[in-house]
Write an enzyme that holds these catalytic residues in place. Structure first.
Site, PDB file in Angstrom:
ATOM      1  N   LYS A 146     -19.890   9.439   4.037  1.00 10.80           N
ATOM      2  CA  LYS A 146     -21.098   9.031   4.757  1.00 10.80           C
ATOM      3  C   LYS A 146     -21.134   9.651   6.145  1.00 10.80           C
ATOM      4  CE  LYS A 146     -21.703   7.871   1.482  1.00 10.80           C
ATOM      5  NZ  LYS A 146     -21.012   7.744   0.188  1.00 10.80           N
TER       6      LYS A 146
ATOM      7  N   THR B 122      -5.394  -1.447  -7.552  1.00  8.70           N
ATOM      8  CA  THR B 122      -4.903  -0.099  -7.245  1.00  8.70           C
ATOM      9  C   THR B 122      -5.977   0.986  -7.386  1.00  8.70           C
ATOM     10  OG1 THR B 122      -3.968  -0.191  -9.459  1.00  8.70           O
ATOM     11  CG2 THR B 122      -2.438  -0.462  -7.631  1.00  8.70           C
TER      12      THR B 122
ATOM     13  N   MET C  94     -17.632   1.377 -10.653  1.00  6.52           N
ATOM     14  CA  MET C  94     -16.519   1.725  -9.747  1.00  6.52           C
ATOM     15  C   MET C  94     -17.075   1.844  -8.335  1.00  6.52           C
ATOM     16  SD  MET C  94     -14.332   4.472 -11.856  1.00  6.52           S
ATOM     17  CE  MET C  94     -12.822   3.972 -12.642  1.00  6.52           C
ATOM     18  N   LEU C  95     -17.314   0.714  -7.714  1.00  8.84           N
ATOM     19  CA  LEU C  95     -17.939   0.698  -6.398  1.00  8.84           C
ATOM     20  C   LEU C  95     -17.171  -0.233  -5.475  1.00  8.84           C
ATOM     21  CD1 LEU C  95     -21.650   0.472  -7.585  1.00  8.84           C
ATOM     22  CD2 LEU C  95     -20.530   2.470  -6.587  1.00  8.84           C
ATOM     23  N   ALA C  96     -17.089   0.152  -4.196  1.00  6.63           N
ATOM     24  CA  ALA C  96     -16.324  -0.631  -3.218  1.00  6.63           C
ATOM     25  C   ALA C  96     -16.838  -2.070  -3.142  1.00  6.63           C
ATOM     26  CB  ALA C  96     -16.431   0.034  -1.849  1.00  6.63           C
TER      27      ALA C  96
ATOM     28  N   HIS D 293     -45.278  -4.749   9.449  1.00  9.42           N
ATOM     29  CA  HIS D 293     -46.021  -3.499   9.366  1.00  9.42           C
ATOM     30  C   HIS D 293     -45.850  -2.709  10.663  1.00  9.42           C
ATOM     31  CE1 HIS D 293     -49.172  -0.644   8.413  1.00  9.42           C
ATOM     32  NE2 HIS D 293     -49.678  -0.854   9.615  1.00  9.42           N
TER      33      HIS D 293
ATOM     34  N   GLU E 265       0.847  -1.204   0.000  1.00 10.19           N
ATOM     35  CA  GLU E 265       0.000   0.000   0.000  1.00 10.19           C
ATOM     36  C   GLU E 265       0.873   1.241   0.000  1.00 10.19           C
ATOM     37  OE1 GLU E 265      -3.394   0.835  -0.185  1.00 10.19           O
ATOM     38  OE2 GLU E 265      -2.361   2.765  -0.267  1.00 10.19           O
TER      39      GLU E 265
ATOM     40  N   THR F 292      -9.217   4.414  -1.251  1.00  7.48           N
ATOM     41  CA  THR F 292     -10.068   5.599  -1.380  1.00  7.48           C
ATOM     42  C   THR F 292     -11.289   5.469  -0.483  1.00  7.48           C
ATOM     43  OG1 THR F 292      -9.363   5.922  -3.662  1.00  7.48           O
ATOM     44  CG2 THR F 292     -11.439   6.938  -3.033  1.00  7.48           C
TER      45      THR F 292
HETATM   46  P1  NAI Z   1     -19.987  10.036 -12.293  1.00 10.49           P
HETATM   47  O1  NAI Z   1     -19.486   9.341 -13.491  1.00 10.49           O
HETATM   48  O2  NAI Z   1     -20.997   9.390 -11.405  1.00 10.49           O
HETATM   49  O3  NAI Z   1     -20.614  11.458 -12.739  1.00 10.49           O
HETATM   50  C1  NAI Z   1     -19.868  12.446 -13.406  1.00 10.49           C
HETATM   51  C2  NAI Z   1     -20.810  13.448 -14.056  1.00 10.49           C
HETATM   52  O4  NAI Z   1     -20.044  14.505 -14.561  1.00 10.49           O
HETATM   53  C3  NAI Z   1     -21.604  12.872 -15.216  1.00 10.49           C
HETATM   54  O5  NAI Z   1     -22.960  13.184 -15.025  1.00 10.49           O
HETATM   55  C4  NAI Z   1     -21.003  13.577 -16.433  1.00 10.49           C
HETATM   56  O6  NAI Z   1     -21.937  13.760 -17.469  1.00 10.49           O
HETATM   57  C5  NAI Z   1     -20.572  14.915 -15.833  1.00 10.49           C
HETATM   58  N1  NAI Z   1     -19.518  15.631 -16.560  1.00 10.49           N
HETATM   59  C6  NAI Z   1     -18.412  15.102 -17.165  1.00 10.49           C
HETATM   60  N2  NAI Z   1     -17.662  16.097 -17.694  1.00 10.49           N
HETATM   61  C7  NAI Z   1     -18.274  17.280 -17.418  1.00 10.49           C
HETATM   62  C8  NAI Z   1     -17.986  18.667 -17.691  1.00 10.49           C
HETATM   63  N3  NAI Z   1     -16.885  19.047 -18.344  1.00 10.49           N
HETATM   64  N4  NAI Z   1     -18.855  19.622 -17.242  1.00 10.49           N
HETATM   65  C9  NAI Z   1     -19.972  19.251 -16.569  1.00 10.49           C
HETATM   66  N5  NAI Z   1     -20.300  17.958 -16.281  1.00 10.49           N
HETATM   67  C10 NAI Z   1     -19.454  16.990 -16.688  1.00 10.49           C
HETATM   68  O7  NAI Z   1     -18.680  10.453 -11.466  1.00 10.49           O
HETATM   69  P2  NAI Z   1     -18.455  10.908  -9.966  1.00 10.49           P
HETATM   70  O8  NAI Z   1     -19.667  11.497  -9.364  1.00 10.49           O
HETATM   71  O9  NAI Z   1     -17.213  11.735 -10.042  1.00 10.49           O
HETATM   72  O10 NAI Z   1     -18.165   9.538  -9.221  1.00 10.49           O
HETATM   73  C11 NAI Z   1     -17.035   8.743  -9.604  1.00 10.49           C
HETATM   74  C12 NAI Z   1     -17.251   7.308  -9.260  1.00 10.49           C
HETATM   75  O11 NAI Z   1     -17.298   7.130  -7.852  1.00 10.49           O
HETATM   76  C13 NAI Z   1     -18.533   6.764  -9.835  1.00 10.49           C
HETATM   77  O12 NAI Z   1     -18.270   5.549 -10.476  1.00 10.49           O
HETATM   78  C14 NAI Z   1     -19.406   6.551  -8.630  1.00 10.49           C
HETATM   79  O13 NAI Z   1     -20.284   5.454  -8.795  1.00 10.49           O
HETATM   80  C15 NAI Z   1     -18.405   6.321  -7.507  1.00 10.49           C
HETATM   81  N6  NAI Z   1     -18.977   6.762  -6.245  1.00 10.49           N
HETATM   82  C16 NAI Z   1     -19.945   6.017  -5.664  1.00 10.49           C
HETATM   83  C17 NAI Z   1     -20.556   6.439  -4.508  1.00 10.49           C
HETATM   84  C18 NAI Z   1     -21.648   5.622  -3.922  1.00 10.49           C
HETATM   85  O14 NAI Z   1     -21.764   4.455  -4.262  1.00 10.49           O
HETATM   86  N7  NAI Z   1     -22.495   6.177  -3.069  1.00 10.49           N
HETATM   87  C19 NAI Z   1     -20.173   7.687  -3.847  1.00 10.49           C
HETATM   88  C20 NAI Z   1     -19.179   8.404  -4.567  1.00 10.49           C
HETATM   89  C21 NAI Z   1     -18.599   7.938  -5.702  1.00 10.49           C
END
Ligand code: NAI
Length: 470
Positions: A53, A147, A323-325, A449, A35, A43
């Site tokens: 969270k 990674t 891309m999920l844990a 319920h 690591e 991350t």
């Molecule tokens: P994302 O891929 O979910 O969303 C990125 C957004 O940015 C898209 O809607 C895209 O259309 C927009 N975008 C791209 N370029 C742009 C620009 N130049 N101007 C304006 N908008 C633009 O990516 P995000 O939110 O960064 O998350 C990254 C990863 O982390 C994802 O795969 C997500 O699933 C994961 N993640 C999951 C969480 C959870 O499960 N609760 C929490 C945080 C992240």
């Protein structure tokens, strides 16, 4: 086996890597985990899932305390609610520290050897570790690359993590920005935008596409956006970020309306860039090895998680898939099972996606658009939370459950929910789908319920027959 020879060397200790290390050790392998951060957990534990969270929880508690309408309706008055942001951030960091140390404990318990430093793969069986210039080489029968990923940075934008931040900086702001602009209406943008809105920022989300949450079911995304707008989040859809510069402690943004190509200037105190993540493979020596990656930098694997080089496997965010844990964890277990001669497999269709706002959004399986594109005939059952008695009793009526089932077999193909603790509630449908259940199977299960889960039973009833309470 001599001291620095291992059955398995896992590079990266995020949820994919640390789970793979522990499971391999439990199966009797001699395991090393490398690591490059100071602490284990990747991350997710250090600057992702867990701290975000914690901040979503704290900011929700704060908003619920100060929100006059929320509490006075119940006869509860809160006076002089104040925010000590420094303390909030320290509490969040303390939770992170406890959990990352918990992985050290699990490594010790399972006899996984931890190496701190940056790993470089020298050959199919050799890994070099660079810990601040101190180089060590270890031998590996098998190697797993886990990674993870790093935020995508837009061209010509200099991240300083104080005014122009990624999700990492957004977890550590020193004061509540008066105005926060979020670039990207994806999961990170909406979760962190919600945190800072609740803590007092005016938040505007700039999204390139004409909708939020690309890839998610359209109906769910539309309804969710309306809920977020009601909460005070502002949206500029069909706009892209052109440039950002810092002027007198503020940030000046140039954004383009993608329909008219016209440019607008807006300013903010902080801008969060959340436009996706990219696989983290730099410095691993992949090019020298000739290990195949695709045009986006993802490591190419076969259906056994094997890369193009013998003995080297890859899991989690460095390969394709959500891309999920929790997906990375499943990959890690399956890859170790395969290495151990067992039948490891992950069904990516059954990986839930959850957004931890309030209400939460939780999705699993196919969207309506995917079914249409695939030419699959389906039945659809929708049940609004306004008709669920528990949701009504606790004042969480924003949301709905939507179930999509095959028209001829009634097998559930997709489930989508917006609602109170939807991320927890959805798992009854994950299990049902894992066992190939029909909507009728779910509807005929006795649900307690009053629970929010009853909305799932009702949506299932509505899928093959009729809901009772709407
Ligand atoms: P994302 O891929 O979910 O969303 C990125 C957004 O940015 C898209 O809607 C895209 O259309 C927009 N975008 C791209 N370029 C742009 C620009 N130049 N101007 C304006 N908008 C633009 O990516 P995000 O939110 O960064 O998350 C990254 C990863 O982390 C994802 O795969 C997500 O699933 C994961 N993640 C999951 C969480 C959870 O499960 N609760 C929490 C945080 C992240």
């Amino acid at each position: 086996m001599s001291q620095n020879k291992y059955d398995l060397v896992v590079i990266g200790s995020g949820p994919g890597g640390y789970v793979a290390s522990i499971v391999a050790a439990q199966k009797g392998m001699k395991v090393a985990s490398i690591e490059k951060r100071e602490s284990l957990g990747g991350t997710c534990l250090n600057v992702g899932c867990i701290p975000s969270k914690a901040m979503l929880h704290a900011s929700e508690q704060y908003e619920n305390s100060v929100k006059v309408n929320g509490n006075e309706d119940w006869g509860i008055k809160c006076k002089e609610v104040t925010l000590d942001l420094d303390k909030l951030i320290k509490k969040k960091s303390g939770i992170v520290e406890e959990l990352t140390k918990g992985i050290d404990y699990l490594f010790n318990k399972n006899k996984v050897k931890k190496y701190l430093g940056a790993a470089k793969i020298i050959s199919s069986n050799e890994v070099e570790i660079n810990n601040n210039g101190k180089i060590e080489k270890i031998h590996a029968e098998k190697i797993i690359i886990a990674t993870g990923s790093t935020p995508t940075i837009l061209p010509n934008i200099d991240i300083d993590e104080t005014h122009i931040v990624t999700s990492t900086g957004a977890l550590d702001l020193k004061k509540v920005p008066k105005k926060l602009i979020v670039i990207g209406a994806g999961v990170i943008g909406l979760e962190m935008g919600t945190v800072w809105r609740r803590l007092g920022s005016e938040v505007e989300v700039i999204e390139f596409l004409p909708r939020i949450l690309p890839g998610m079911d359209n109906e769910v995304a539309d309804k969710f956006m309306k809920i977020l707008q009601k909460q005070g989040l502002k949206f500029k859809l069909s706009h892209s970020l052109e440039s950002v510069k810092k002027v007198d402690g503020k940030v000046m943004l140039s954004i383009k309306d993608t329909n008219t190509n016209s440019l607008k200037q807006i300013d903010a105190d902080v801008v969060l860039i959340a436009v996706g993540r990219k696989p983290n493979t730099s410095g691993l020596g992949l090019a020298e090895l000739g290990l195949a990656t695709d045009k986006h930098g993802f490591i190419e694997i076969n259906n056994k998680f094997e890369t193009s080089i013998k003995n080297i496997y890859a899991i989690g965010d460095v390969i394709k898939g959500p891309m999920l844990a929790h997906k990375a964890e499943e990959d890690g277990v399956a890859a170790v099972e395969i290495i151990n001669g067992e039948a490891g497999h992950v069904d990516y269709n059954l990986v839930p996606g959850i957004i931890y706002t309030a209400p939460e959004v939780a999705v699993i399986g196919k969207t309506e658009e995917e079914l249409k594109n695939d030419g699959i005939s389906y039945n659809k059952g929708v049940f609004p939370l306004t008709a669920n008695s528990r949701a009504k009793a606790i004042g969480h009526t924003d949301g709905m459950v939507k179930i999509l089932a095959d028209k001829s077999t009634d097998k559930i193909l997709g489930a989508h929910m917006i609602g109170h603790e939807a991320g927890t509630v959805i798992h009854e449908l994950s299990i049902a789908m894992g066992f190939g259940a029909s909507s009728e199977d779910v509807a005929r299960i006795c649900h307690g319920h009053p629970t929010v889960n009853e909305a799932i039973k009702e949506a299932a009833l509505a899928t093959y027959s009729k809901a009772i309470h709407s």
